[in-house]
Design a protein around this motif. Structure first.
Motif, mmCIF file in Angstrom:
data_model
loop_
_atom_site.group_PDB
_atom_site.id
_atom_site.type_symbol
_atom_site.label_atom_id
_atom_site.label_comp_id
_atom_site.label_asym_id
_atom_site.label_seq_id
_atom_site.Cartn_x
_atom_site.Cartn_y
_atom_site.Cartn_z
ATOM 1 N N GLU A 138 0.831 -1.207 0.000
ATOM 2 C CA GLU A 138 0.000 0.000 0.000
ATOM 3 C C GLU A 138 0.868 1.261 0.000
ATOM 4 N N LEU A 139 1.929 1.266 0.792
ATOM 5 C CA LEU A 139 2.831 2.423 0.808
ATOM 6 C C LEU A 139 3.525 2.604 -0.536
ATOM 7 N N LYS B 213 2.384 1.737 -3.433
ATOM 8 C CA LYS B 213 1.382 2.248 -4.374
ATOM 9 C C LYS B 213 1.199 3.753 -4.207
ATOM 10 N N GLN B 214 1.194 4.219 -2.961
ATOM 11 C CA GLN B 214 1.058 5.650 -2.701
ATOM 12 C C GLN B 214 2.269 6.418 -3.220
ATOM 13 N N ILE B 215 3.463 5.885 -3.004
ATOM 14 C CA ILE B 215 4.678 6.545 -3.483
ATOM 15 C C ILE B 215 4.682 6.574 -5.008
ATOM 16 N N TYR B 216 4.304 5.463 -5.610
ATOM 17 C CA TYR B 216 4.262 5.389 -7.079
ATOM 18 C C TYR B 216 3.251 6.388 -7.645
ATOM 19 N N ALA B 217 2.103 6.497 -6.986
ATOM 20 C CA ALA B 217 1.078 7.432 -7.457
ATOM 21 C C ALA B 217 1.561 8.886 -7.362
ATOM 22 N N LYS B 218 2.332 9.223 -6.332
ATOM 23 C CA LYS B 218 2.830 10.600 -6.190
ATOM 24 C C LYS B 218 3.861 10.918 -7.254
#
Length: 87
Positions: free
Chosen positions: A76-77, A79-84
């Motif tokens: 999940e972390l 995915k968040q980093i990739y999205a940013k």
């Protein structure tokens, strides 16, 4: 809070397993001592080895479950980093 319930159950089962090993070994030795002490000792050691294997299996199940939760958090972390960074 399902994780907490499951952890409580696993902890209880591990404690009960250790009690079964201790009292089971004593009962097994007393039960088979009528057939000779060497046979009673051998069967008691076999009982303890099988019980330790089952305790280790229960503990390994618990550890692998914790690894799964940790991997889900890390995914999940990531995915968040990739999205940013892809915006």
């Amino acid at each position: 809070m399902q994780k907490e319930k499951f952890d409580k159950i696993i902890s209880f089962l591990l404690g009960a397993s250790w009690a079964i090993v201790i009292f089971g070994a004593l009962i097994t030795f007393k039960l088979f001592s009528a057939f000779g002490y060497s046979l009673a000792f051998f069967i008691t050691v076999a009982f303890i080895v099988v019980s330790f294997f089952l305790i280790l299996a229960l503990d390994a199940f618990s550890i692998n479950r914790e690894k799964l939760y940790e991997a889900k958090k890390q995914t999940e972390l990531l995915k968040q980093i990739y999205a940013k960074h892809t915006k």
